[in-house]
Design a protein around this motif. Sequence first.
Motif, PDB file in Angstrom:
ATOM      1  N   PRO A 129       4.997   2.281 -12.738  1.00 49.05           N
ATOM      2  CA  PRO A 129       4.314   1.679 -11.580  1.00 49.05           C
ATOM      3  C   PRO A 129       4.535   0.163 -11.549  1.00 49.05           C
ATOM      4  O   PRO A 129       4.625  -0.479 -12.592  1.00 49.05           O
ATOM      5  N   LEU A 130       4.600  -0.361 -10.344  1.00 54.51           N
ATOM      6  CA  LEU A 130       4.789  -1.801 -10.176  1.00 54.51           C
ATOM      7  C   LEU A 130       3.439  -2.497 -10.046  1.00 54.51           C
ATOM      8  O   LEU A 130       2.584  -2.075  -9.270  1.00 54.51           O
TER       9      LEU A 130
ATOM     10  N   ILE B 280       9.181  -6.226  -4.922  1.00 55.16           N
ATOM     11  CA  ILE B 280       9.105  -4.855  -4.410  1.00 55.16           C
ATOM     12  C   ILE B 280      10.476  -4.188  -4.454  1.00 55.16           C
ATOM     13  O   ILE B 280      10.614  -3.042  -4.880  1.00 55.16           O
ATOM     14  N   LYS B 281      11.519  -4.897  -4.021  1.00 56.52           N
ATOM     15  CA  LYS B 281      12.872  -4.333  -4.006  1.00 56.52           C
ATOM     16  C   LYS B 281      13.365  -3.974  -5.403  1.00 56.52           C
ATOM     17  O   LYS B 281      14.031  -2.960  -5.587  1.00 56.52           O
ATOM     18  N   TYR B 282      13.067  -4.830  -6.373  1.00 51.02           N
ATOM     19  CA  TYR B 282      13.617  -4.656  -7.713  1.00 51.02           C
ATOM     20  C   TYR B 282      12.599  -4.066  -8.686  1.00 51.02           C
ATOM     21  O   TYR B 282      12.602  -4.379  -9.866  1.00 51.02           O
ATOM     22  N   ARG B 283      11.768  -3.174  -8.185  1.00 49.38           N
ATOM     23  CA  ARG B 283      10.811  -2.519  -9.076  1.00 49.38           C
ATOM     24  C   ARG B 283      11.532  -1.502  -9.946  1.00 49.38           C
ATOM     25  O   ARG B 283      12.587  -0.977  -9.577  1.00 49.38           O
TER      26      ARG B 283
ATOM     27  N   GLU C 172       0.830  -1.214   0.000  1.00 55.55           N
ATOM     28  CA  GLU C 172       0.000   0.000   0.000  1.00 55.55           C
ATOM     29  C   GLU C 172       0.860   1.259   0.000  1.00 55.55           C
ATOM     30  O   GLU C 172       0.601   2.195  -0.755  1.00 55.55           O
ATOM     31  N   LYS C 173       1.885   1.291   0.831  1.00 52.36           N
ATOM     32  CA  LYS C 173       2.757   2.467   0.948  1.00 52.36           C
ATOM     33  C   LYS C 173       3.429   2.796  -0.381  1.00 52.36           C
ATOM     34  O   LYS C 173       3.574   3.959  -0.748  1.00 52.36           O
ATOM     35  N   ALA C 174       3.839   1.765  -1.127  1.00 54.71           N
ATOM     36  CA  ALA C 174       4.542   1.971  -2.397  1.00 54.71           C
ATOM     37  C   ALA C 174       3.580   2.185  -3.570  1.00 54.71           C
ATOM     38  O   ALA C 174       4.019   2.421  -4.684  1.00 54.71           O
ATOM     39  N   GLY C 175       2.272   2.090  -3.332  1.00 59.78           N
ATOM     40  CA  GLY C 175       1.306   2.276  -4.403  1.00 59.78           C
ATOM     41  C   GLY C 175       1.342   1.177  -5.450  1.00 59.78           C
ATOM     42  O   GLY C 175       1.088   1.412  -6.630  1.00 59.78           O
ATOM     43  N   ILE C 176       1.623  -0.029  -5.017  1.00 63.20           N
ATOM     44  CA  ILE C 176       1.748  -1.165  -5.928  1.00 63.20           C
ATOM     45  C   ILE C 176       0.363  -1.715  -6.252  1.00 63.20           C
ATOM     46  O   ILE C 176      -0.480  -1.869  -5.366  1.00 63.20           O
ATOM     47  N   GLN C 177       0.141  -2.017  -7.523  1.00 58.46           N
ATOM     48  CA  GLN C 177      -1.077  -2.714  -7.926  1.00 58.46           C
ATOM     49  C   GLN C 177      -0.834  -4.197  -7.677  1.00 58.46           C
ATOM     50  O   GLN C 177       0.108  -4.766  -8.235  1.00 58.46           O
TER      51      GLN C 177
END
Length: 135
Positions: free
Chosen positions: A48-49, A40-43, A6-11
Amino acid sequence: MAFQIEKAGIQFHVEKPLAACYADRNQINQVFSNLLDNAIKYRDPNRPLTITISSRIEKRTMIYIVADTGMGIAPENQYKIWELFHRLEGDTAIPGEGLGLTLARRIVERHAGRLWVESEPGAGSRFYVELPASA
């Protein structure tokens, strides 16, 4: 990992229902946690991820796919990611010890399964987890 996502705005998408397999719940949870953590680390910082988890049944096995739109892995480095403590050149700014994928693969192999990747730089990665359907 809901907070990180949620914090990273990931779909984040899970295609339901996921197929059931025969495995130790805690250990398989660790496998998927490691795969999600790496996604998440290697986005790719330029887009957007999106992470999608899906599954399919093949004969007597279940195959789970963790697909992401991250940085991707060059073909010449794909075998190296499974090595203990291995870090790809240039990823020193990314936290971690280089243990996650090695441990994930060992857990899956202990369950009589397989773990592999298909990836292309700039297009993301797809990690496949194959596990027995039953004992």
